[in-house]
Design a protein around this motif. Structure first.
Motif, mmCIF file in Angstrom:
data_model
loop_
_atom_site.group_PDB
_atom_site.id
_atom_site.type_symbol
_atom_site.label_atom_id
_atom_site.label_comp_id
_atom_site.label_asym_id
_atom_site.label_seq_id
_atom_site.Cartn_x
_atom_site.Cartn_y
_atom_site.Cartn_z
ATOM 1 N N ARG A 1 0.848 -1.198 0.000
ATOM 2 C CA ARG A 1 0.000 0.000 0.000
ATOM 3 C C ARG A 1 0.881 1.245 0.000
ATOM 4 O O ARG A 1 2.058 1.191 0.347
ATOM 5 N N ASP A 2 0.278 2.343 -0.390
ATOM 6 C CA ASP A 2 0.974 3.646 -0.368
ATOM 7 C C ASP A 2 2.245 3.599 -1.223
ATOM 8 O O ASP A 2 3.352 3.917 -0.772
ATOM 9 N N THR A 3 2.079 3.157 -2.468
ATOM 10 C CA THR A 3 3.218 3.010 -3.389
ATOM 11 C C THR A 3 3.073 3.969 -4.556
ATOM 12 O O THR A 3 1.952 4.263 -5.014
ATOM 13 N N TYR A 4 4.221 4.470 -5.021
ATOM 14 C CA TYR A 4 4.250 5.295 -6.229
ATOM 15 C C TYR A 4 4.869 4.428 -7.319
ATOM 16 O O TYR A 4 6.067 4.126 -7.296
ATOM 17 N N LEU A 5 4.038 3.973 -8.282
ATOM 18 C CA LEU A 5 4.494 3.063 -9.341
ATOM 19 C C LEU A 5 4.734 3.843 -10.626
ATOM 20 O O LEU A 5 3.810 4.473 -11.161
#
Length: 526
Positions: free
Chosen positions: A464-468
């Motif tokens: 969660r809370d990822t910048y892809l």
């Protein structure tokens, strides 16, 4: 064509001595008249040799077709009906050639081809052990693991050691010694030893030994351990050995099924042999495969018309030709003429050749195909090369040629799928930025449905809370299955607070609402 005659002529003699018992043995294993094997060898040498684009390939009756021929003769009801199937099979091969089907041979991995050569080398040695020791329960053409007498390759060898013939074994050991001495020492001593080949000397000594020991209980060689060429009494009895197809049965569906089977199997064996012999060729010449199919089809039409077995290019005779120094197709053509002349003029002399001496010649051929150093070389190349190689070798030894190749090819395909699974994308993880994990995923140049599992696994494992950052700038083909996965992930990403930054040739897009709509706008080539 005659430029390399001094190399081609000695090679043709070696190929002749190997081809002679193989032609007879394959005919016997096929349940066909013995003379039909010789016809196929003659046509394969002269006709196919002249038409083929292969410089060092040799054609003739193939052990791989023996089981098909045996069943087909019984199913079709007569030998003449089977000959019609051979003719039609040749016609179908011509169609394959005109349709450019020869390209199929290039789709077999190098590791499988090397495994085929090594497996054939090992099976040659194993199958010749009974003949080497003077035990001849099976014909030379019986190259499958399970044999016509219910034995298998290894049980037959065990039977051999209970039935050793002293005379046959002694002359086989003498012949083997001559071959090794000739190739390793004498061939370097002068032109005479290069022109006169060791196998010819071994055969001549074998004939002399047979005549000197004839009648001896201990050292004599029994007639069932000699070459057995049909001996005609006169011209009319010689011509009576030829048979002709029954064209009246052309409407029989079973004839066409058999013809297509012969064409398919013979073409596949030929293309595999072409690929293998081209790899063995020290001059690295490339055989035109479509021309080879046309040559083989013509050869099968002629062979079937005059009473011969089906023809393919064959690796045992081809490799013997290469190892004996053959340079051009002339060696294959001359060996065909040797077969023709010998069965007409000197069949009684040929019938004095001990099979154990010919087994010694084939031992050398088998060893050169299956050198122990090759196993180490393939192992050093890594598991992706070694596993298909060793599976092919074991498959050929414990089943037969085509099954072994199919197993190797299947393993090769699995290896490709595994590597495709692993190489679908590149993942780079950076430190947290603004409270979020920054992860960059770069897709490969071609991403297909084979890559679904790997990509889906990576996307589902994102925290969660990822910048892809998803980079598709290098991707030229993106399968619709992958696009659907990305589209589904875009929906899940919102729930897991994952921001998607898509980088493409058209620019950058933050959290695209629909990957399907986005990629519809891209050119199809991208």
């Amino acid at each position: 064509m005659f430029k390399h005659l001094k190399s081609d002529l000695p090679a043709s003699v070696v190929v002749f001595f190997i081809a002679l018992p193989l032609c007879l043995g394959i005919a016997l294993a096929s349940g066909a008249p013995l003379f039909s094997g010789l016809i196929a060898g003659i046509v394969g040498g002269i006709v196919v040799g002249a038409l083929s684009g292969s410089h060092i390939g040799v054609s003739g009756p193939a052990a791989g077709l023996a089981a098909i021929v045996l069943v087909a003769i019984g199913t079709l009801g007569s030998w003449e009906n089977f000959l019609l199937a051979v003719v039609l099979g040749g016609v179908i091969q011509l169609v394959f050639g005109f349709l450019k089907a020869g390209i199929i041979g290039y789709y077999f991995p190098s590791s499988v081809i090397k495994g085929m050569l090594t497996g054939i080398g090992i099976i040659i040695i194993l199958k010749q052990i009974p003949h080497f020791f003077g035990y001849d329960a099976d014909p030379e053409g019986d190259f499958a693991f399970f044999q016509v007498d219910g034995e298998n390759t290894f049980s037959e060898i065990l039977q051999t050691f209970n039935n050793i013939s002293p005379g046959a074994t002694l002359i086989a050991l003498i012949g083997l010694g001559i071959l090794i001495l000739w190739s390793s020492v004498l061939s370097k001593k002068g032109k005479f030893f290069q022109l006169v080949q060791g196998p010819l000397v071994a055969v001549v000594i074998g004939i002399i030994f047979y005549n000197l020991t004839k009648g001896s209980d201990l050292w004599g060689i029994s007639t069932d351990h000699l070459v057995s060429v049909p001996v005609p009494e006169d011209a009319s009895s010689f011509l009576a050995q030829f048979s002709f197809p029954n064209f009246g049965a052309i409407g029989n569906p079973q004839i066409w099924v058999t013809a297509f089977t012969i064409a398919l199997v013979a073409s596949l064996e030929t293309l595999l042999c072409v690929e293998a012999t081209d790899k063995l060729d020290p001059h690295k010449r490339v055989t035109p495969t479509n021309r080879e199919l046309l040559a083989q089809g013509t050869g099968n039409i002629i062979s079937g018309l005059i009473g011969g077995l089906p023809i393919t290019q064959v690796i045992v005779r081809s490799s013997a030709n290469i190892q004996s120094g053959g340079r051009t197709k002339l060696s294959a053509i001359i060996h065909g003429f040797f077969l023709l002349i010998s069965v007409i003029l000197i069949p009684r002399l040929l019938n004095m050749i001990p099979l154990s001496v010919l087994a010694a010649v084939l031992f050398i051929v088998g060893y050169k195909l299956a050198k122990p150093a090759l196993f180490k070389t393939m192992y050093d190349l890594g598991w992706k090369q070694f596993v298909p190689f060793i599976v092919t070798v074991l498959g050929i030894i414990f089943t037969d040629l085509l099954v072994g190749i199919a197993l190797g090819l299947l393993v090769g395909i699995v290896v490709i799928l595994i590597k495709s699974y692993q190489n679908s994308h590149f993942l780079h993880i950076e430190d947290k930025s603004n409270g979020k994990h920054k992860i960059k995923m770069t897709l490969a140049e071609e991403v297909t449905f084979f890559n679904k599992g790997a990509i889906l696994k990576e996307l589902d494992s994102l925290p969660r809370d990822t910048y892809l950052e998803l980079d598709v700038r290098k991707t030229r083909y993106l399968d619709n299955d992958i696009i659907e996965i990305l589209d589904d992930f875009a929906f899940k990403a919102q729930e897991r607070n994952i921001d998607i930054h898509l980088i493409s040739e058209r620019g950058m897009v933050e959290n695209p609402p629909s990957f399907i709509e986005f990629f519809k706008l891209r050119p199809k080539s991208a």
